[in-house]
Design a protein around this motif. Structure first.
Motif, mmCIF file in Angstrom:
data_model
loop_
_atom_site.group_PDB
_atom_site.id
_atom_site.type_symbol
_atom_site.label_atom_id
_atom_site.label_comp_id
_atom_site.label_asym_id
_atom_site.label_seq_id
_atom_site.Cartn_x
_atom_site.Cartn_y
_atom_site.Cartn_z
ATOM 1 N N ARG A 19 -8.932 -4.431 3.089
ATOM 2 C CA ARG A 19 -7.532 -4.245 3.178
ATOM 3 C C ARG A 19 -6.901 -5.511 2.999
ATOM 4 N NH1 ARG A 19 -7.816 -0.343 0.419
ATOM 5 N NH2 ARG A 19 -5.955 0.316 0.509
ATOM 6 N N LEU A 20 -5.925 -5.799 2.165
ATOM 7 C CA LEU A 20 -5.068 -7.147 2.303
ATOM 8 C C LEU A 20 -4.588 -7.235 3.331
ATOM 9 C CD1 LEU A 20 -3.812 -6.982 -1.232
ATOM 10 C CD2 LEU A 20 -5.714 -8.354 -0.691
ATOM 11 N N THR A 21 -4.092 -8.447 3.863
ATOM 12 C CA THR A 21 -3.294 -8.886 4.939
ATOM 13 C C THR A 21 -2.346 -10.065 4.501
ATOM 14 O OG1 THR A 21 -4.906 -10.584 5.810
ATOM 15 C CG2 THR A 21 -5.138 -8.498 6.890
ATOM 16 N N TRP A 22 -1.193 -10.068 5.034
ATOM 17 C CA TRP A 22 -0.538 -11.308 4.537
ATOM 18 C C TRP A 22 -1.035 -12.706 4.516
ATOM 19 C CZ3 TRP A 22 2.869 -9.502 1.813
ATOM 20 C CH2 TRP A 22 3.775 -8.239 2.076
ATOM 21 N N SER A 23 -2.044 -12.809 5.311
ATOM 22 C CA SER A 23 -2.754 -14.194 5.323
ATOM 23 C C SER A 23 -3.623 -14.355 3.833
ATOM 24 C CB SER A 23 -3.756 -14.370 6.570
ATOM 25 O OG SER A 23 -4.743 -13.329 6.375
ATOM 26 N N ASP A 24 -4.024 -13.259 3.211
ATOM 27 C CA ASP A 24 -4.657 -13.280 1.959
ATOM 28 C C ASP A 24 -3.443 -13.682 0.718
ATOM 29 O OD1 ASP A 24 -7.095 -12.356 2.645
ATOM 30 O OD2 ASP A 24 -5.771 -10.271 2.639
#
Length: 175
Positions: free
Chosen positions: A33-38
């Motif tokens: 799942r995407l995280t903001w750090s991506d």
């Protein structure tokens, strides 16, 4: 036609719905799942949205003509592009992140649609043009679907609709 090998263009649809060529991407994975750090892109000056997810489809194939029939080997993938994706940390939350994740998940759904269409198509010796046509049609459908998603959820602001879309896309991916 003996053998054709082709790698398709990589087209990305961001918030504004335009297409552009991008080289590096993160392959869609049901366990990631995407995280903001991506989100590593720069926020454009005067950007209105809270976040933008750049995602898109790529394809490659090889075709062989065997006994007057085209035998096709292909790969179609959905990608997320970190350097073209960005967010405003001060206003983004988990709801907005789930909205952005769904843009990437929707790209995967359309990668699956393109794979299915390629599997059921009988190609002529004009396979390159026929695959390109399927790709363009898929990208158009993807763009329209992404726009409908943003419109119905009001870019994640309509929480009830956002939760409906989360469920709808999760069910579609589970198939």
């Amino acid at each position: 036609m003996d053998k054709i090998v082709f790698i398709g263009c990589l087209l990305v649809f961001g918030f504004f719905g335009y297409a552009q060529e991008i080289e590096e991407g993160v392959l869609w994975d049901s366990n990631k799942r995407l995280t903001w750090s991506d989100f590593k892109g720069k926020i454009p000056p005067a950007a209105v949205p809270a976040a933008t997810t750049a995602s898109g489809l790529s394809y490659k194939y090889s075709a062989n003509l065997i006994h007057h029939e085209v035998e096709l080997d292909f790969e179609v993938n959905a990608y997320f592009y970190p350097n073209e994706s960005w967010y405003k940390p001060k206003i983004c939350d988990d709801i907005i992140l789930s909205h952005e994740q769904l843009h990437f998940d929707i790209a995967e759904l359309f990668a699956r649609k393109m794979r299915a269409k390629l599997k059921r198509t009988s190609f002529s010796d004009n396979v390159k043009a026929e695959i390109r046509k399927i790709y363009r049609e898929t990208l158009k459908e993807l763009k329209d679907f992404q726009e409908l998603y943003d419109w119905e959820t009001n870019f994640s602001r309509n929480t009830e609709k956002q939760l409906e879309w989360n469920k709808k896309i999760a069910e579609a991916l589970a198939k």
